[in-house]
Write an enzyme that holds these catalytic residues in place. Structure first.
Site, PDB file in Angstrom:
ATOM      1  N   GLN A 158      45.503 -10.133  80.715  1.00 24.05           N
ATOM      2  CA  GLN A 158      45.895  -9.128  81.705  1.00 24.05           C
ATOM      3  C   GLN A 158      47.379  -9.362  81.968  1.00 24.05           C
ATOM      4  OE1 GLN A 158      44.796  -6.363  83.248  1.00 24.05           O
ATOM      5  NE2 GLN A 158      46.775  -6.325  84.275  1.00 24.05           N
ATOM      6  N   GLN A 160      49.885  -6.970  83.142  1.00 22.62           N
ATOM      7  CA  GLN A 160      50.535  -6.329  84.293  1.00 22.62           C
ATOM      8  C   GLN A 160      50.284  -7.175  85.533  1.00 22.62           C
ATOM      9  OE1 GLN A 160      49.062  -2.440  85.493  1.00 22.62           O
ATOM     10  NE2 GLN A 160      50.978  -1.891  86.444  1.00 22.62           N
ATOM     11  N   PRO A 285      39.279  -8.682  86.246  1.00 23.02           N
ATOM     12  CA  PRO A 285      39.651  -8.568  87.665  1.00 23.02           C
ATOM     13  C   PRO A 285      39.943  -7.150  88.146  1.00 23.02           C
ATOM     14  CG  PRO A 285      41.510  -9.423  86.396  1.00 23.02           C
ATOM     15  CD  PRO A 285      40.338  -9.352  85.455  1.00 23.02           C
ATOM     16  N   GLY A 287      39.329  -2.679  87.706  1.00 21.37           N
ATOM     17  CA  GLY A 287      38.418  -1.657  87.230  1.00 21.37           C
ATOM     18  C   GLY A 287      38.805  -1.308  85.804  1.00 21.37           C
ATOM     19  N   MET A 289      42.475  -1.195  82.937  1.00 21.09           N
ATOM     20  CA  MET A 289      43.884  -1.461  82.650  1.00 21.09           C
ATOM     21  C   MET A 289      44.274  -0.615  81.454  1.00 21.09           C
ATOM     22  SD  MET A 289      46.706  -3.007  83.312  1.00 21.09           S
ATOM     23  CE  MET A 289      48.149  -2.540  82.353  1.00 21.09           C
ATOM     24  N   GLU A 290      45.351   0.137  81.656  1.00 22.87           N
ATOM     25  CA  GLU A 290      45.739   1.181  80.704  1.00 22.87           C
ATOM     26  C   GLU A 290      46.444   0.674  79.456  1.00 22.87           C
ATOM     27  OE1 GLU A 290      46.974   0.511  83.720  1.00 22.87           O
ATOM     28  OE2 GLU A 290      49.103   1.022  83.910  1.00 22.87           O
ATOM     29  N   HIS A 314      41.383   8.022  84.850  1.00 17.26           N
ATOM     30  CA  HIS A 314      42.567   7.374  85.427  1.00 17.26           C
ATOM     31  C   HIS A 314      43.358   6.626  84.348  1.00 17.26           C
ATOM     32  CE1 HIS A 314      44.861   5.267  88.641  1.00 17.26           C
ATOM     33  NE2 HIS A 314      44.904   4.303  87.734  1.00 17.26           N
ATOM     34  N   GLU A 315      42.675   5.783  83.610  1.00 15.04           N
ATOM     35  CA  GLU A 315      43.386   4.981  82.597  1.00 15.04           C
ATOM     36  C   GLU A 315      43.930   5.880  81.483  1.00 15.04           C
ATOM     37  OE1 GLU A 315      44.049   2.294  83.830  1.00 15.04           O
ATOM     38  OE2 GLU A 315      42.397   2.068  85.238  1.00 15.04           O
ATOM     39  N   HIS A 318      47.152   7.437  82.497  1.00 18.64           N
ATOM     40  CA  HIS A 318      48.305   6.544  82.351  1.00 18.64           C
ATOM     41  C   HIS A 318      48.972   6.698  80.982  1.00 18.64           C
ATOM     42  CE1 HIS A 318      48.740   4.031  85.877  1.00 18.64           C
ATOM     43  NE2 HIS A 318      47.471   3.654  85.883  1.00 18.64           N
ATOM     44  N   GLU A 337      51.312   4.774  89.573  1.00 15.66           N
ATOM     45  CA  GLU A 337      49.940   4.935  90.075  1.00 15.66           C
ATOM     46  C   GLU A 337      49.697   6.241  90.839  1.00 15.66           C
ATOM     47  OE1 GLU A 337      47.623   3.252  88.889  1.00 15.66           O
ATOM     48  OE2 GLU A 337      48.694   1.518  88.072  1.00 15.66           O
ATOM     49  N   ASP A 394      52.518  -8.329  92.822  1.00 22.20           N
ATOM     50  CA  ASP A 394      51.130  -8.087  93.172  1.00 22.20           C
ATOM     51  C   ASP A 394      50.984  -7.728  94.658  1.00 22.20           C
ATOM     52  OD1 ASP A 394      48.645  -8.101  91.763  1.00 22.20           O
ATOM     53  OD2 ASP A 394      47.987  -9.693  93.120  1.00 22.20           O
ATOM     54  N   TYR A 402      48.818   4.317  95.232  1.00 22.12           N
ATOM     55  CA  TYR A 402      47.827   5.215  94.639  1.00 22.12           C
ATOM     56  C   TYR A 402      47.620   6.459  95.494  1.00 22.12           C
ATOM     57  CZ  TYR A 402      46.429   1.337  91.584  1.00 22.12           C
ATOM     58  OH  TYR A 402      46.411   0.346  90.648  1.00 22.12           O
ATOM     59  N   ARG A 575      35.660  -8.394  89.816  1.00 25.25           N
ATOM     60  CA  ARG A 575      36.568  -7.271  90.075  1.00 25.25           C
ATOM     61  C   ARG A 575      37.080  -7.359  91.511  1.00 25.25           C
ATOM     62  NH1 ARG A 575      34.745  -0.955  89.467  1.00 25.25           N
ATOM     63  NH2 ARG A 575      36.758  -0.017  90.044  1.00 25.25           N
ATOM     64  N   LYS A 577      38.739  -5.562  93.567  1.00 27.19           N
ATOM     65  CA  LYS A 577      38.528  -4.480  94.527  1.00 27.19           C
ATOM     66  C   LYS A 577      37.189  -4.614  95.255  1.00 27.19           C
ATOM     67  CE  LYS A 577      36.823  -0.098  93.970  1.00 27.19           C
ATOM     68  NZ  LYS A 577      36.698   1.274  93.488  1.00 27.19           N
TER      69      LYS A 577
HETATM   70  N1  BES Z   1      47.350  -0.437  86.128  1.00 29.11           N
HETATM   71  C1  BES Z   1      46.277  -0.542  87.044  1.00 29.11           C
HETATM   72  C2  BES Z   1      45.797  -1.944  87.250  1.00 29.11           C
HETATM   73  C3  BES Z   1      46.871  -2.895  87.728  1.00 29.11           C
HETATM   74  C4  BES Z   1      47.736  -2.546  88.723  1.00 29.11           C
HETATM   75  C5  BES Z   1      46.975  -4.138  87.157  1.00 29.11           C
HETATM   76  C6  BES Z   1      48.714  -3.436  89.125  1.00 29.11           C
HETATM   77  C7  BES Z   1      47.940  -5.027  87.564  1.00 29.11           C
HETATM   78  C8  BES Z   1      48.820  -4.677  88.545  1.00 29.11           C
HETATM   79  C9  BES Z   1      45.107   0.334  86.626  1.00 29.11           C
HETATM   80  O1  BES Z   1      45.480   1.539  86.036  1.00 29.11           O
HETATM   81  C10 BES Z   1      44.377   0.728  87.867  1.00 29.11           C
HETATM   82  O2  BES Z   1      44.962   1.378  88.679  1.00 29.11           O
HETATM   83  N2  BES Z   1      43.127   0.324  87.981  1.00 29.11           N
HETATM   84  C11 BES Z   1      42.279   0.696  89.075  1.00 29.11           C
HETATM   85  C12 BES Z   1      41.483   1.896  88.651  1.00 29.11           C
HETATM   86  C13 BES Z   1      41.169   2.887  89.687  1.00 29.11           C
HETATM   87  C14 BES Z   1      42.304   3.319  90.542  1.00 29.11           C
HETATM   88  C15 BES Z   1      40.486   4.083  89.066  1.00 29.11           C
HETATM   89  C16 BES Z   1      41.363  -0.458  89.365  1.00 29.11           C
HETATM   90  O3  BES Z   1      41.361  -1.415  88.594  1.00 29.11           O
HETATM   91  O4  BES Z   1      40.650  -0.444  90.354  1.00 29.11           O
HETATM   92 ZN    ZN Z   2      46.331   2.871  87.483  1.00 32.96          ZN
END
Ligand code: BES
Ligand code: ZN
Length: 621
Positions: A158, A160, A285, A287, A289-290, A314-315, A318, A337, A394, A402, A575, A577
């Protein structure tokens, strides 16, 4: 942007292969930009192509590799600087000749260290032999027990926002793009996949070749290794997963091709050839990653009824917002985002209809309201444009980027009309393809191109307030959902003392259930919570979103019949979230942290560093 920076790089020697003295300590640079989270100075020298030769060692939990970079050096420049974090550098070659002229600077919190290599402006290639650390933060090494198949180990990365430097030396800033090729050797029987052209079958040699022909920033470097199979679900789309969940994944993502076509209709051709998704083990970790060409996804979206696939939209979105047009620095994260959430909901509307997308927007508004409450003590973090200097990027990654980002774009759309807004955004994506954009550049384009330079209209939209000030301006569009209105009626009856079995839930979808659960006050009696569970069996819901929402309510109401399910969920799923609100509820219910810590100490080895760094802080470890 044409500011002059005096960049002071104090390089202290760390006993590496370099010579005894560091070169010029202070360099004055004109036209160089402040990258915020990288030591690189692309105005002097920047990477243009990477050839990565890597071997994955599951026993040592290390990747041993050579990263060879083609570089572009400005006239008179004498060095190239890369970011590294925890890497052991074994040797460096400059145009094929071993060099001792390199230095590793002092470690800076979050950022790792600069690796400075002496060059001159005729140099074309630098090559770095290195080994990753067993606790490299980008990498998660899983034992067979932590996978679906239980027989083979698994590795995923991972990168990003700034973790790529823990597994590849790189100029780790979103504005620096390069193409790459890679050769990766893994134990026989396993498959390796990357954010690149990918294999569709296991190669008995364990050696895989990859190529990424489109230029990408380092935060999109990605690798996964495990017992993987591939199944096609459309001519440009397919799914990678462990064999035991491949069919379920292929079913869940059946509509991917439709999503891709819907997206192209809105903002133009897909630039990355294929779009595949890999379903990772549950400790992933995020949902999703694009990673370009290959989205990394959590298995918690395999609900069995395709109800959580907005994440795929969503992905996929991106691929335009983020991967094609990238935020210049992490201070501009909302450009990645916020645009992606907007585009995600447009794709979902195109494929599943307006009523569906409306539910997503209303849930998004609820997330936004919650996040504003969470950030009440740090209102500056509710601005869209962030100031993350000296902070871990982070920290800036909240629902503000978002959902406040989404609601700004939606508000603009409703004011200027969808057709005009789409024409502007399409131009935005084509005009800045494979490049980056700052918040300021975007706002200037919006004023000039969308509003024909009309300052009064720009001011009337309160755009600067949206972007540079805390909270939500008063012109935010109000969103409503007809399908939720039906749920509201049932909630009303229930809260007025009705019976659970009399709640009319006929035809409810996942999002309606989520809306229902989000409106259950934690002040209800334990008997009422029991009654709900008896009627709807939330505790055993196979839907991760519904379960996670329910667990928070169960904890807050001391409904201990859910304890076992909560323990199991927290032990299996990584995860962030989901973890954060559940652990928060545990902490609130028992401020001694006893229960939370007991679960956490067992579950922690299963979590990725992204999740443990948040949870260690929450649980004061
Ligand atoms: N790019 C993000 C995940 C991310 C953000 C990783 C910042 C590291 C640092 C990914 O596109 C994302 O937004 N994932 C969300 C999905 C959701 C909004 C549909 C997630 O993981 O919850
Ligand atoms: Zn995203």
């Amino acid at each position: 942007m044409n500011r002059i920076y005096v960049v002071l790089i104090a390089l202290s020697l760390m006993g590496c292969g370099g010579s005894e003295t560091a070169p010029n300590d202070t360099v004055e640079l004109s036209n160089s930009e402040h990258l915020v989270h990288s030591f690189a100075i692309p105005a002097e020298a920047k990477v243009t192509h990477l050839n990565l030769q890597a071997e994955v060692d599951f026993e040592a939990r290390q990747i041993t590799a050579t990263a060879s970079y083609r570089i572009d050096v400005r006239e008179g420049a004498e060095r190239i600087i890369l970011d590294i974090d925890g890497l052991t550098i074994n040797a460096i070659r400059v145009d094929g000749t071993v060099s001792k002229q390199w230095w590793i600077g002092e470690e800076v919190a979050f950022l790792g260290q600069p690796l400075e290599i002496a060059i001159n402006d005729t140099v074309q290639e630098v090559s770095i032999d290195y080994v990753t650390s067993p606790d490299a933060r980008a990498l998660q090494w899983l034992t067979p027990q932590q996978t679906a198949g239980k027989e083979q180990p698994f590795l995923f990365t991972q990168s990003q926002a700034i973790l790529a430097r823990t597994w590849i030396p790189c100029q780790d800033s979103p504005g620096i793009r390069y193409t790459y090729e890679a050769t990766v050797k893994v134990p026989a029987g396993l498959m390796a996949v990357m954010s690149a052209s990918n294999p569709v079958a296991v190669d008995s040699s364990g050696v895989y070749r990859f190529e990424m022909k489109q230029r990408i920033p380092s935060y999109l470097m990605a690798l996964a290794v495990g017992e993987l199979n591939f199944k096609s679900v459309g001519d440009r789309t397919g799914v990678y997963a462990e064999p035991s969940i491949l069919e379920a994944a292929a079913f869940e993502f059946e509509d991917m091709q439709k999503m891709l076509e819907a997206a192209e209709k809105i903002y133009g051709a897909y630039a990355w050839e294929r779009y595949d998704v890999i379903v990772l083990p549950p400790s992933f970790p995020f949902g999703g990653m694009e990673n370009p060409r290959l989205t990394f996804a959590t298995p918690t979206i395999l609900a069995g009824d395709k109800s959580l696939t907005a994440l795929v939209a969503h992905e996929l979105a991106h691929s335009w917002s983020g991967n094609l047009v990238t935020n210049r620095t992490w201070n501009d994260f909302w450009l990645n985002e916020g645009f992606t959430v907007y585009f995600e909901r447009r794709i979902m509307e195109a494929v599943y209809g307006k009523e569906y997308a409306d539910m997503l927007s209303v849930l998004g508004m609820q997330d936004l309201e919650r996040e504003l409450e969470n950030l009440a003590d740090v209102p500056e973090d509710t601005r869209l444009k962030l100031e993350l200097d000296g902070r871990d990027p982070d920290d800036g990654m909240s629902d503000i980027a978002y959902e406040k980002g989404y609601f700004l774009l939606r508000t603009v759309e409703e004011n200027v009309g969808r057709d005009r807004f789409d024409a502007f955004l399409k131009q935005h994506f084509t005009g800045h393809a494979f490049s980056t954009i700052t918040t300021e550049e975007f706002l200037a384009n919006l004023k000039e191109e969308l509003l024909n330079g009309d300052q009064a209209q720009y001011d009337a939209l309160l755009i600067d307030q949206w972007v540079y000030e805390a909270g939500i301006p008063n012109n935010m569009v109000q969103v409503e959902s007809a399908l939720f209105a039906q749920v509201d009626q049932q909630i009303e009856g229930w809260l007025a003392g009705g019976k659970a079995v009399e709640i009319d839930t006929a035809g409810w979808t996942t999002h309606q259930w989520l809306h229902f659960l989000r409106h259950q006050p934690a002040t209800q009696s334990l008997d009422r919570i029991k009654e709900l569970d008896r009627a709807f069996d939330f505790t055993d819901s196979g839907n991760s979103e519904i379960a996670a929402e329910w667990f928070v309510l169960a904890i807050a109401t001391d409904y201990h019949a859910a304890d076992e399910a909560i323990d199991q969920f927290l032990t299996e799923v990584g995860r962030r979230k989901f973890l954060v609100p559940i652990y928060k509820a545990l902490v609130e219910q028992d401020p001694t942290l006893e229960r939370a810590k007991m679960i956490y100490l067992t579950a922690r080895p299963n979590y990725h560093s992204v999740s443990t760094s948040t949870l260690d802080a929450l649980l004061k470890l």
